[in-house]
Design an enzyme around this catalytic site. Structure first.
Site, mmCIF file in Angstrom:
data_model
loop_
_atom_site.group_PDB
_atom_site.id
_atom_site.type_symbol
_atom_site.label_atom_id
_atom_site.label_comp_id
_atom_site.label_asym_id
_atom_site.label_seq_id
_atom_site.Cartn_x
_atom_site.Cartn_y
_atom_site.Cartn_z
ATOM 1 N N HIS A 79 0.791 -1.302 0.047
ATOM 2 C CA HIS A 79 0.108 -0.156 0.080
ATOM 3 C C HIS A 79 0.525 1.632 0.392
ATOM 4 C CE1 HIS A 79 0.601 -0.638 4.633
ATOM 5 N NE2 HIS A 79 0.825 1.277 4.233
ATOM 6 N N ASP A 123 0.586 -8.020 1.864
ATOM 7 C CA ASP A 123 0.897 -6.645 1.810
ATOM 8 C C ASP A 123 2.061 -6.126 2.025
ATOM 9 O OD1 ASP A 123 0.943 -3.761 2.061
ATOM 10 O OD2 ASP A 123 -0.109 -3.323 3.981
ATOM 11 N N SER A 225 4.327 2.741 7.774
ATOM 12 C CA SER A 225 4.465 1.347 6.929
ATOM 13 C C SER A 225 5.411 1.689 6.192
ATOM 14 C CB SER A 225 2.771 2.082 6.299
ATOM 15 O OG SER A 225 1.655 1.809 6.877
#
Length: 276
Positions: A79, A123, A225
């Site tokens: 992402h 992810d 992230s």
């Protein structure tokens, strides 16, 4: 991501399991940092950590983390890449402070795992960069990620370490900007929990392709992230997770952080490194 007071109160009181990707999308928001972490001391390096940056009208902006797995491959979250213009992406290695120059390489391509589903599974992404980083085993070096033996599955109660440039408080507080938005790399220790415990705490979509961890008033947040979750082994540090998602409000004890389980995808990562 901007949060209203109502969302904060609800999440603090009942821990609503609203998904929160831990990236800072490159759209002009203020950078954010790890909750409950501490500055990496001056003179100390986290040599495998990189800052993933995006070129904007205001200059280069940190928005995700990543880890060095080979001189020209970076491991990060899917992402952090999906939908972004690769020609505006770069990574900076060898820095503790986002204001430092470090070693910058442009991202020339990214490979997102074909099974990626937001807030659900897979992810992760591998970035190809140029020029290749010059590993010196001090300020810039790679991190081991593959462990295909019988003990490769990380269960609950394992001490792990997270590093990154993500939010230091659970939500943005404008009057605490000077504290909440430092540029120094943060480091934080806590423990993994079992996936069953994670699901019971509201992360109902968690599968064995992910690892969960939690600690009192600490955890990953926006801007973290793609960054590495590592554990100590007899052979040194090994990356076991990639920062993925959590609840709307970061760092609550009842709110586990969800990481992509690196060992599940080591074959795919190997494949993406073959043509380096």
């Amino acid at each position: 991501m901007e949060l209203t007071h109502l969302m904060v109160i609800m999440a603090l009181s009942i821990g609503i399991a609203t998904g929160r990707l831990n990236s800072r999308q490159p759209s002009g928001y203020t950078p954010s940092r790890i909750v409950g972490g501490a500055d990496v001391p001056a003179g100390e390096h986290i040599p495998y950590q990189v800052s993933l940056q995006y070129r904007t009208a205001e200059g280069q902006m940190h928005f995700c983390g990543g880890s060095i797995i080979t001189p020209n491959r970076i491991l990060t979250a899917a992402h952090c890449c999906q939908g972004l213009n690769v020609t505006r992406m770069s990574v900076v290695a060898g820095i503790r402070n986002l204001g430092e120059r470090g070693a910058r390489s442009r991202v020339v391509a990214y490979d997102i795992h074909p099974n990626y589903k937001e807030l659900v599974t897979s992810d992760l992404a591998v970035l190809s960069i140029e020029p290749s980083l010059k590993l010196n085993n001090k300020s810039i070096s790679s991190i081991e990620y593959a462990n295909k033996g019988k003990n490769s599955f990380v269960g609950g109660g394992v001490p792990v370490t997270l590093t990154g440039w993500g939010l230091r408080l659970p939500v943005p507080f404008p009057f605490l900007d000077a504290f909440n938005y430092p540029s120094i790399l943060q480091r934080m220790n806590y423990n993994t929990i079992t996936n069953r415990e994670c699901r019971e705490m509201g992360m109902e979509s968690v599968t064995n392709t992910e690892i969960c961890a939690r600690g009192p008033l600490r955890g990953a947040c926006s801007g973290d992230s793609g960054g590495p979750l590592v554990m100590s082994t007899e052979d040194g540090l090994r990356q076991v997770g990639i920062v993925s998602y959590g609840l709307v409000v970061c760092g609550l004890y009842l709110s586990p952080d969800v990481y992509t389980r690196v060992s599940t995808f080591s074959d795919w990562i190997d494949e993406k490194c073959l043509d380096e």
